[in-house]
Design an enzyme around this catalytic site. Structure first.
Site, mmCIF file in Angstrom:
data_model
loop_
_atom_site.group_PDB
_atom_site.id
_atom_site.type_symbol
_atom_site.label_atom_id
_atom_site.label_comp_id
_atom_site.label_asym_id
_atom_site.label_seq_id
_atom_site.Cartn_x
_atom_site.Cartn_y
_atom_site.Cartn_z
ATOM 1 N N PRO A 98 0.813 -1.223 0.000
ATOM 2 C CA PRO A 98 0.000 0.000 0.000
ATOM 3 C C PRO A 98 0.845 1.271 0.000
ATOM 4 C CG PRO A 98 -0.398 -1.316 1.991
ATOM 5 C CD PRO A 98 0.667 -2.017 1.212
ATOM 6 N N GLU A 125 2.288 -8.085 8.510
ATOM 7 C CA GLU A 125 2.273 -6.639 8.769
ATOM 8 C C GLU A 125 3.280 -5.896 7.931
ATOM 9 O OE1 GLU A 125 1.337 -8.776 11.064
ATOM 10 O OE2 GLU A 125 -0.637 -7.826 11.149
ATOM 11 N N ARG A 163 -3.818 -7.595 -20.976
ATOM 12 C CA ARG A 163 -4.795 -7.050 -21.939
ATOM 13 C C ARG A 163 -4.139 -6.130 -22.967
ATOM 14 N NH1 ARG A 163 -9.857 -6.850 -20.833
ATOM 15 N NH2 ARG A 163 -10.110 -4.909 -21.983
ATOM 16 N N ASP A 178 -11.001 0.818 -24.399
ATOM 17 C CA ASP A 178 -11.367 0.622 -22.996
ATOM 18 C C ASP A 178 -11.469 1.958 -22.281
ATOM 19 O OD1 ASP A 178 -11.335 -2.086 -23.177
ATOM 20 O OD2 ASP A 178 -9.461 -2.380 -22.074
HETATM 21 N N1 ADE Z 1 -0.811 -5.086 -0.207
HETATM 22 C C1 ADE Z 1 -1.687 -4.679 0.731
HETATM 23 N N2 ADE Z 1 -2.442 -3.665 0.272
HETATM 24 C C2 ADE Z 1 -2.020 -3.411 -1.001
HETATM 25 C C3 ADE Z 1 -2.407 -2.476 -1.994
HETATM 26 N N3 ADE Z 1 -3.366 -1.576 -1.797
HETATM 27 N N4 ADE Z 1 -1.757 -2.508 -3.174
HETATM 28 C C4 ADE Z 1 -0.760 -3.391 -3.382
HETATM 29 N N5 ADE Z 1 -0.361 -4.291 -2.481
HETATM 30 C C5 ADE Z 1 -0.989 -4.315 -1.296
#
Ligand code: ADE
Length: 253
Positions: A98, A125, A163, A178
């Site tokens: 993330p 984590e 794709r 697309d």
């Molecule tokens: N791992 C946990 N959340 C993620 C996300 N939003 N994007 C990529 N990998 C992740």
């Protein structure tokens, strides 16, 4: 295009890669996918892949050794070390997390230009920071939310990139139309019947008049983007006619 996916849960990929466009692209030799279980590169009887975080706190952290060993073995890289000044790998090594840069259609296009990609799926984590700092060349997030791991994110990337590869979609260049590929959202689509429970298909689509159909579709794309994703209009390629149409929308408001 070859994808090497490093994960503790290779079984998660079985369904999504065995159907539809990805399955066909694999059969046609347009893409190949190798799943590598990080646990297979862990040492000891228990093949431990995670450990407690230094400094305390909850949760577990993925250990660096199995991930480095897995990626170096599969990509044929010399072992990285603090005291060795090695050239950067030619294959992008991407950590899914993330905290990465946000994935979008232009990142998909950028990735599709490489012959091979390595995707590392983080879990628990977190991942030891040395993986991020000294093994990976890129870090990608698929959006501002937290998943249980990078596996679903890796599937998203494989799908969006596949794709874009020539021949992956039955009809050549079908991906050009697309949503997002044009920088605009897609126009509404209809199929038979022309009248479904009293809801009729717009007359213009039944007219057989190609120019009018094309103009209607372009205007619907512009309208939908203006209503739902006005931010996209700032970067889309717009013609003088597009701008005139958008001006009528603003005037009507
Ligand atoms: N791992 C946990 N959340 C993620 C996300 N939003 N994007 C990529 N990998 C992740």
């Amino acid at each position: 295009m070859h994808f090497d996916i490093f994960t503790l849960f290779p079984e998660m990929f079985v369904g999504p890669f065995d159907d539809s466009i990805i399955a066909r692209a694999r059969q046609a030799g347009i893409v190949s996918i190798s799943l590598h279980n990080i646990r297979d590169y862990a040492e000891g009887k228990h093949r431990i892949t995670d450990d407690y975080p230094y400094g305390g706190g909850g949760g577990m952290v993925m250990k660096p050794e199995p991930i480095f060993r897995a990626v170096e073995t599969v990509l044929g890289l010399e072992p990285r070390r603090a005291d060795a000044d090695l050239p950067p790998p030619s294959t992008p090594i991407i950590l899914l997390s993330p905290q990465g840069r946000t994935f979008n259609q232009s990142v998909a296009l950028e990735l599709a230009a490489h012959p091979r990609l390595a995707l590392i799926c983080g879990r628990y984590e977190g991942v030891d920071e040395r993986v991020r700092a000294h093994l990976c060349t890129d870090e990608i997030s698929i959006g501002d939310y937290v998943l249980s791991g990078g596996e679903i994110a890796a599937m998203v990337i494989v799908d969006a990139v596949t794709r874009l590869l020539p021949g992956a979609l039955g009809q050549e260049h079908a991906a050009d139309q697309d949503s997002h590929a044009t920088g605009l959202l897609e126009y509404p689509q209809y199929t038979r019947p022309a009248d479904f429970r009293g809801w009729r298909v717009p007359e213009v689509l039944l007219s057989g008049h190609h120019e009018r159909v094309a103009r209607w579709r372009r205007q619907q794309s512009l309208l939908r983007t203006w209503q739902r994703r006005p931010d996209m209009l700032e970067t889309a390629w717009l013609t003088k006619e597009d701008l005139e149409f958008l001006a009528t929308l603003t005037a009507d408001r």
